[in-house]
Scaffold this active site. Structure first.
Site, PDB file in Angstrom:
ATOM      1  N   HIS A   1      42.800  40.663  29.637  1.00  0.00           N
ATOM      2  CA  HIS A   1      41.704  39.813  29.175  1.00  0.00           C
ATOM      3  C   HIS A   1      40.776  40.622  28.268  1.00  0.00           C
ATOM      4  O   HIS A   1      40.945  41.834  28.120  1.00  0.00           O
ATOM      5  CB  HIS A   1      40.952  39.174  30.345  1.00  0.00           C
ATOM      6  CG  HIS A   1      40.177  40.132  31.211  1.00  0.00           C
ATOM      7  ND1 HIS A   1      40.763  41.169  31.893  1.00  0.00           N
ATOM      8  CD2 HIS A   1      38.850  40.174  31.539  1.00  0.00           C
ATOM      9  CE1 HIS A   1      39.832  41.808  32.596  1.00  0.00           C
ATOM     10  NE2 HIS A   1      38.669  41.234  32.390  1.00  0.00           N
TER      11      HIS A   1
ATOM     12  N   HIS B   1      37.549  41.494  28.345  1.00  0.00           N
ATOM     13  CA  HIS B   1      36.385  42.297  28.727  1.00  0.00           C
ATOM     14  C   HIS B   1      36.669  43.725  28.282  1.00  0.00           C
ATOM     15  O   HIS B   1      37.803  44.221  28.414  1.00  0.00           O
ATOM     16  CB  HIS B   1      36.148  42.230  30.244  1.00  0.00           C
ATOM     17  CG  HIS B   1      35.449  40.957  30.652  1.00  0.00           C
ATOM     18  ND1 HIS B   1      35.542  40.416  31.907  1.00  0.00           N
ATOM     19  CD2 HIS B   1      34.627  40.138  29.941  1.00  0.00           C
ATOM     20  CE1 HIS B   1      34.813  39.303  31.951  1.00  0.00           C
ATOM     21  NE2 HIS B   1      34.253  39.116  30.781  1.00  0.00           N
TER      22      HIS B   1
ATOM     23  N   ASP C   1      36.267  46.679  29.285  1.00  0.00           N
ATOM     24  CA  ASP C   1      36.866  47.719  30.125  1.00  0.00           C
ATOM     25  C   ASP C   1      38.387  47.580  30.228  1.00  0.00           C
ATOM     26  O   ASP C   1      39.046  48.387  30.875  1.00  0.00           O
ATOM     27  CB  ASP C   1      36.225  47.749  31.522  1.00  0.00           C
ATOM     28  CG  ASP C   1      36.244  46.419  32.243  1.00  0.00           C
ATOM     29  OD1 ASP C   1      36.039  45.379  31.596  1.00  0.00           O
ATOM     30  OD2 ASP C   1      36.480  46.411  33.477  1.00  0.00           O
TER      31      ASP C   1
ATOM     32  N   HIS D   1      38.930  34.341  36.462  1.00  0.00           N
ATOM     33  CA  HIS D   1      37.879  35.291  36.089  1.00  0.00           C
ATOM     34  C   HIS D   1      36.883  34.568  35.183  1.00  0.00           C
ATOM     35  O   HIS D   1      37.043  33.376  34.918  1.00  0.00           O
ATOM     36  CB  HIS D   1      38.560  36.471  35.385  1.00  0.00           C
ATOM     37  CG  HIS D   1      37.726  37.702  35.269  1.00  0.00           C
ATOM     38  ND1 HIS D   1      36.909  38.150  36.267  1.00  0.00           N
ATOM     39  CD2 HIS D   1      37.611  38.608  34.256  1.00  0.00           C
ATOM     40  CE1 HIS D   1      36.313  39.254  35.866  1.00  0.00           C
ATOM     41  NE2 HIS D   1      36.721  39.557  34.651  1.00  0.00           N
TER      42      HIS D   1
ATOM     43  N   ASP E   1      41.355  41.153  36.157  1.00  0.00           N
ATOM     44  CA  ASP E   1      40.318  41.002  37.180  1.00  0.00           C
ATOM     45  C   ASP E   1      40.380  39.568  37.711  1.00  0.00           C
ATOM     46  O   ASP E   1      40.665  38.654  36.952  1.00  0.00           O
ATOM     47  CB  ASP E   1      38.942  41.198  36.567  1.00  0.00           C
ATOM     48  CG  ASP E   1      38.747  42.558  35.910  1.00  0.00           C
ATOM     49  OD1 ASP E   1      39.656  43.401  35.937  1.00  0.00           O
ATOM     50  OD2 ASP E   1      37.679  42.773  35.322  1.00  0.00           O
TER      51      ASP E   1
ATOM     52  N   HIS F   1      40.022  49.328  40.304  1.00  0.00           N
ATOM     53  CA  HIS F   1      38.931  48.632  39.621  1.00  0.00           C
ATOM     54  C   HIS F   1      37.637  48.695  40.449  1.00  0.00           C
ATOM     55  O   HIS F   1      36.856  47.756  40.513  1.00  0.00           O
ATOM     56  CB  HIS F   1      39.313  47.164  39.322  1.00  0.00           C
ATOM     57  CG  HIS F   1      38.483  46.517  38.243  1.00  0.00           C
ATOM     58  ND1 HIS F   1      37.339  45.802  38.523  1.00  0.00           N
ATOM     59  CD2 HIS F   1      38.629  46.471  36.899  1.00  0.00           C
ATOM     60  CE1 HIS F   1      36.832  45.340  37.390  1.00  0.00           C
ATOM     61  NE2 HIS F   1      37.593  45.733  36.386  1.00  0.00           N
TER      62      HIS F   1
HETATM   63 ZN   LIG Z   1      37.292  44.758  34.507  1.00  0.00          ZN
HETATM   64 ZN   LIG Z   2      36.776  41.384  33.507  1.00  0.00          ZN
END
Ligand SMILES: [Zn+2]
Ligand SMILES: [Zn+2]
Length: 309
Positions: free
Chosen positions: A62, A64, A66, A142, A212, A270
């Site tokens: 995804h 995001h 990170d 998420h 996530d 994570h």
């Molecule tokens: Zn993450």
């Molecule tokens: Zn995320």
């Protein structure tokens, strides 16, 4: 034959010393795949003596930061190092635009062809296939569209027992059929059963990656029975409310998914930057499921072969 997962980063949004944001190198025999590519991934690959040029496919869960902010740097370094073989990136549709825009504004180009395959976070979808594996994406739950990935090894052929070839004088042209399961018929017409001639093929191994996601029981059907399940555990139970608000899981959530899906082993990662000690993640998860292993940067997890029958 190896099937191993090298943790290049197991942190969450905020990188901390000794814990990069998410990235994992998956090696199945000589094939190397990357799942997620947080900031610092190319250096983590080097630290683990992984050759950047040996990567064939990069899967992004995804958008995001990170999980993908290291991607442009990695793609750029591959080009600077003279790569010519194409690179396939699998990820959310908008990622292609992000990559192309960065290339455009910096007036950069890549020496190799970049093949982009968009994911759709709706169902289990086959997103990659090669000689060794099938890779599927499946939806997680998420704050933005997010997919997990499942890597399933292809069924290998049985191994023929060499002494039987000599004993029954099996001609070379018959060997492939026997490996596929055929019996052998001697020139005199006697049937030699296949199971006397071969060692059974190893069971295909499988790995699922879930990061996530908030606790989502629907994941279970996609990852049923995998050999190793990586499931995010951003928080411990004391911060359950925080997990729910941010669409993340606790160690117990991850363990519940592992138990329901009857996986063989659970790997957690994570972790929120607030946790310096991670052993409590295992302790909490093991009240529900065992065995539980803890991702740590540069740690390698092996999935061993087991024979059928
Ligand atoms: Zn993450
Ligand atoms: Zn995320």
């Amino acid at each position: 034959m190896k099937f191993e997962i090298t943790i290049l980063g197991c942190g969450s949004a905020l990188p901390v010393v000794h814990r990069n944001p998410t990235a994992q190198l998956i090696s199945v025999e000589n094939n190397n795949y990357l799942i997620d590519c947080g900031e610092g991934t190319q250096l983590a690959l080097r630290e683990n003596s992984a050759k950047l040029q040996n990567l064939s496919v990069i899967f992004i869960s995804h958008l995001h930061g990170d999980h993908y902010l290291g991607l442009m740097g990695l793609l750029s370094s591959m080009s600077l190092l003279g790569r010519q073989k194409e690179v396939t990136v699998v990820g959310p549709p908008e990622l292609e635009e992000v990559i192309r825009l960065q290339m455009k504004v910096s007036k950069s180009y890549l020496n190799y062809e970049l093949i982009f395959k968009p994911t759709s976070a709706d169902d289990l979808n086959l997103v990659h296939e090669d000689k060794k594996v099938f890779v599927y994406s499946f939806p997680l739950k998420h704050r933005v569209p997010c997919t997990g990935y499942k890597i399933v090894e292809k069924q290998r052929m049985a191994n023929i027992i060499k002494s039987k070839i000599d004993f029954f004088k099996i001609p070379v042209k018959e060997i492939k059929n026997i490996k596929k399961g055929a019996d052998f018929i001697t020139p005199a017409g006697k049937i030699i059963a296949n199971n006397r001639l071969v060692k059974p093929a190893p069971m295909p191994r499988s790995y699922a990656f879930c990061s996530d996601t908030i606790f989502e029981p629907k994941i279970v059907e996609y990852i049923k029975g995998v050999d190793l399940l990586y499931h995010e555990a951003t928080f411990l139970e004391e911060l359950r409310n925080r997990a729910e608000v941010t669409f993340h899981s606790t160690a117990k959530d991850a363990a519940t998914i592992a138990k329901e899906a009857q996986v063989k082993r659970l790997l957690l990662g994570h972790y929120s930057a607030r946790y310096t000690e991670i052993e409590a993640f295992r302790t909490e998860a093991e009240t529900i499921f065992s065995p539980v292993e803890l991702a740590e940067d540069n740690k390698v997890f092996h999935i061993e072969s087991t024979r059928q029958g």
